[in-house]
Structures are given as structure tokens and as C-alpha cells.
Design a protein around this motif. Structure first.
Motif, mmCIF file in Angstrom:
data_model
loop_
_atom_site.group_PDB
_atom_site.id
_atom_site.type_symbol
_atom_site.label_atom_id
_atom_site.label_comp_id
_atom_site.label_asym_id
_atom_site.label_seq_id
_atom_site.Cartn_x
_atom_site.Cartn_y
_atom_site.Cartn_z
ATOM 1 N N THR A 139 -4.770 14.340 -51.108
ATOM 2 C CA THR A 139 -4.312 14.896 -52.379
ATOM 3 C C THR A 139 -3.902 16.349 -52.170
ATOM 4 N N THR A 140 -3.031 16.848 -53.033
ATOM 5 C CA THR A 140 -2.608 18.243 -52.907
ATOM 6 C C THR A 140 -3.786 19.187 -53.106
ATOM 7 N N ASP A 141 -4.735 18.807 -53.930
ATOM 8 C CA ASP A 141 -5.903 19.652 -54.171
ATOM 9 C C ASP A 141 -6.728 19.801 -52.899
ATOM 10 N N LEU A 142 -6.952 18.685 -52.194
ATOM 11 C CA LEU A 142 -7.731 18.743 -50.965
ATOM 12 C C LEU A 142 -7.004 19.556 -49.902
ATOM 13 N N VAL A 143 -5.687 19.363 -49.791
ATOM 14 C CA VAL A 143 -4.918 20.123 -48.803
ATOM 15 C C VAL A 143 -4.961 21.606 -49.124
ATOM 16 N N THR A 144 -4.859 21.955 -50.403
ATOM 17 C CA THR A 144 -4.906 23.362 -50.812
ATOM 18 C C THR A 144 -6.224 24.016 -50.411
ATOM 19 N N LYS A 145 -7.305 23.245 -50.433
ATOM 20 C CA LYS A 145 -8.629 23.787 -50.129
ATOM 21 C C LYS A 145 -8.892 23.919 -48.628
ATOM 22 N N LEU A 146 -8.022 23.367 -47.791
ATOM 23 C CA LEU A 146 -8.210 23.520 -46.346
ATOM 24 C C LEU A 146 -8.043 24.992 -45.963
ATOM 25 N N LYS A 147 -9.025 25.527 -45.272
ATOM 26 C CA LYS A 147 -9.019 26.948 -44.945
ATOM 27 C C LYS A 147 -8.423 27.199 -43.563
ATOM 28 N N PRO A 148 -7.768 28.360 -43.367
ATOM 29 C CA PRO A 148 -7.302 28.731 -42.033
ATOM 30 C C PRO A 148 -8.453 28.704 -41.048
ATOM 31 N N GLY A 149 -8.198 28.189 -39.856
ATOM 32 C CA GLY A 149 -9.241 28.087 -38.845
ATOM 33 C C GLY A 149 -9.883 26.722 -38.790
ATOM 34 N N THR A 150 -9.638 25.875 -39.808
ATOM 35 C CA THR A 150 -10.141 24.513 -39.758
ATOM 36 C C THR A 150 -9.543 23.806 -38.554
ATOM 37 N N VAL A 156 -8.198 15.837 -39.638
ATOM 38 C CA VAL A 156 -7.950 14.399 -39.536
ATOM 39 C C VAL A 156 -9.131 13.613 -40.084
ATOM 40 N N THR A 157 -10.341 14.119 -39.892
ATOM 41 C CA THR A 157 -11.517 13.460 -40.454
ATOM 42 C C THR A 157 -11.453 13.451 -41.981
ATOM 43 N N LYS A 158 -10.985 14.552 -42.566
ATOM 44 C CA LYS A 158 -10.911 14.655 -44.019
ATOM 45 C C LYS A 158 -9.737 13.878 -44.603
ATOM 46 N N LEU A 159 -8.571 13.952 -43.936
ATOM 47 C CA LEU A 159 -7.355 13.386 -44.511
ATOM 48 C C LEU A 159 -6.974 12.025 -43.940
ATOM 49 N N GLY A 160 -7.529 11.670 -42.802
ATOM 50 C CA GLY A 160 -7.146 10.421 -42.167
ATOM 51 C C GLY A 160 -5.951 10.607 -41.249
ATOM 52 N N PRO A 161 -5.467 9.520 -40.617
ATOM 53 C CA PRO A 161 -4.349 9.608 -39.671
ATOM 54 C C PRO A 161 -3.072 10.112 -40.347
ATOM 55 N N PRO A 162 -2.358 11.048 -39.710
ATOM 56 C CA PRO A 162 -1.094 11.546 -40.259
ATOM 57 C C PRO A 162 0.058 10.585 -39.970
ATOM 58 N N ASN A 163 1.161 10.750 -40.710
ATOM 59 C CA ASN A 163 2.350 9.939 -40.485
ATOM 60 C C ASN A 163 3.153 10.410 -39.282
ATOM 61 N N ALA A 164 2.943 11.663 -38.889
ATOM 62 C CA ALA A 164 3.654 12.195 -37.727
ATOM 63 C C ALA A 164 2.820 13.276 -37.065
ATOM 64 N N VAL A 165 2.927 13.354 -35.728
ATOM 65 C CA VAL A 165 2.234 14.378 -34.939
ATOM 66 C C VAL A 165 3.205 14.939 -33.924
ATOM 67 N N ASN A 166 3.249 16.257 -33.816
ATOM 68 C CA ASN A 166 3.976 16.939 -32.739
ATOM 69 C C ASN A 166 3.006 17.903 -32.075
ATOM 70 N N ASN A 167 2.827 17.757 -30.769
ATOM 71 C CA ASN A 167 1.890 18.616 -30.044
ATOM 72 C C ASN A 167 2.560 19.080 -28.760
ATOM 73 N N VAL A 168 2.704 20.392 -28.609
ATOM 74 C CA VAL A 168 3.309 20.976 -27.410
ATOM 75 C C VAL A 168 2.355 22.000 -26.825
ATOM 76 N N ALA A 169 2.115 21.911 -25.523
ATOM 77 C CA ALA A 169 1.189 22.840 -24.875
ATOM 78 C C ALA A 169 1.862 23.480 -23.674
#
Length: 208
Positions: A139-150, A156-169
């Protein structure tokens, strides 16, 4: 609150990398996994398949002491790639060899999975547009409450699997971008979360 995103995720990732890395950056040296290497719970699923569990098993090196998956190890998880191509990253002078898989399992239904390699080590991984069921936790409310540094795993535990992931290292930088399309209270909205070094740094949203 989070800002409205007006450019695509791929372009966002490219711009972030261009700002955070140098053209001389090189991937970390491959080493054996340490005790801090992320472990995925075992399951009864076949070992060789293009699943989200196997996607999470693929490691990208960030520092010289990190472990990076090899091409052989990725093929052992995913099997033969659908096709290969070359991908240009601002962190590298030459295009990187990218392997693409499209025969995904239900956990990544409809997604295209890509893994890019430099000197035989995985330096980028992504999947796009997985057709996942609507998750009532997003929900937008839950996403809004996510704090920097999380951390990535906490989100992923809170929101579940995302529809897309991009990871570059690269040697000194790890950028992860998660996108959620199935928003309970705003079905026509996509939420994008950007992580630096595994910590939430930016939240944006855009219309689908």
C-alpha cells in the motif's frame, strides 16, 4: 512522502551508475562465500530452473572481499540461456556479455531475466515485468513509512516479491532498484525503491 518518477527504471539506474562510478571501475575478485553471504532456504523445487529463489542465489561482488557468482555457477542454476547480447554500462569501457533467460517459473511468471558478466563474474542481474498476483501488503501508506536505511531484505519481507529488480555492482558501489506494480490502493501506480549498498536511499512513484 515519495516523489513522482518521470523516467523509466532502466534510465534511472543508468543515471545513478554514471554519477556514482568511474569508467575504470572493475568487479571484485572472486572469493569463496563468507559467513555473511546471503543464503536462500532450500525447497523441493528442481535445482535447475529460472526461479526467483535461484535469482536471489546469484551473488554480485561489491568489495574485494566479496564473492561473485561465475558464469558456470549461473548456468548451473538457470540452465541454458535463451539468447545472449552485449550491454553497455557507464562503469565499463567495453560492453559486457549479457545472458538472457525467458523460460521462467511461476515465481517470475512472464519476466525476462538478464545477468551480465565481466571477466567471467556476475556484475549485474535483473528481471523485468514479472506478472505477480496483487499483494494486499503493498500500500502507499506502508511504502511512505519505509525509512531511509531500511535494508533490501527488510523491504522485501514487508512488501513481498517485486515485479522488477535491477541490481548492478562495481568494486565500490552496489545499486539495487525494486519496482512494485501491484499497489492495493493505487492499481495504476508503480512504486520504485532505490538502494545504495543495500540500504534504502530513494522512493519514487509513477503512473502505469
Amino acid at each position: 512522502m515519495f516523489r513522482t518518477l518521470t523516467i523509466g527504471v532502466g534510465l534511472t539506474l543508468t543515471l545513478l551508475l554514471a554519477a556514482c562510478t568511474q569508467s575504470t571501475a572493475q568487479p571484485a575478485i572472486q572469493r569463496e562465500p563468507s559467513t555473511t553471504t546471503k543464503q536462500v532456504k532450500t525447497s523441493n523445487e528442481p535445482a535447475v530452473q529460472v526461479s526467483r529463489a535461484n535469482f536471489e542465489r546469484i551473488q554480485l561482488a561489491v568489495t574485494e572481499n566479496d564473492y561473485a557468482s561465475t558464469l558456470t555457477q549461473v548456468k548451473a542454476l538457470f540452465g541454458k540461456a535463451t539468447r545472449t547480447t552485449e550491454t553497455k554500462f557507464p562503469s565499463y569501457e567495453q560492453p559486457l556479455k549479457t545472458y538472457i533467460w525467458e523460460n521462467t517459473t511461476k515465481s517470475l511468471a512472464g519476466a525476462t531475466v538478464t545477468i551480465s558478466f565481466h571477466d567471467g563474474l556476475a556484475v549485474a542481474k535483473s528481471y523485468q515485468m514479472a506478472k505477480l498476483a496483487t499483494n494486499p501488503r503493498v500500500t502507499t501508506d506502508l511504502v511512505t513509512k519505509l525509512k531511509p536505511g531500511t535494508t533490501y531484505s527488510q523491504v522485501v519481507t514487508k512488501l513481498g516479491p517485486p515485479n522488477a529488480v535491477n541490481n548492478v555492482a562495481t568494486k565500490h558501489r552496489n545499486i539495487q532498484v525494486l519496482t512494485y506494480n501491484q499497489i492495493k490502493d493505487q492499481p495504476q501506480t508503480a512504486i520504485t525503491l532505490v538502494f545504495h549498498q543495500n540500504e534504502l536511499a530513494e522512493k519514487t512513484r509513477s503512473a502505469l
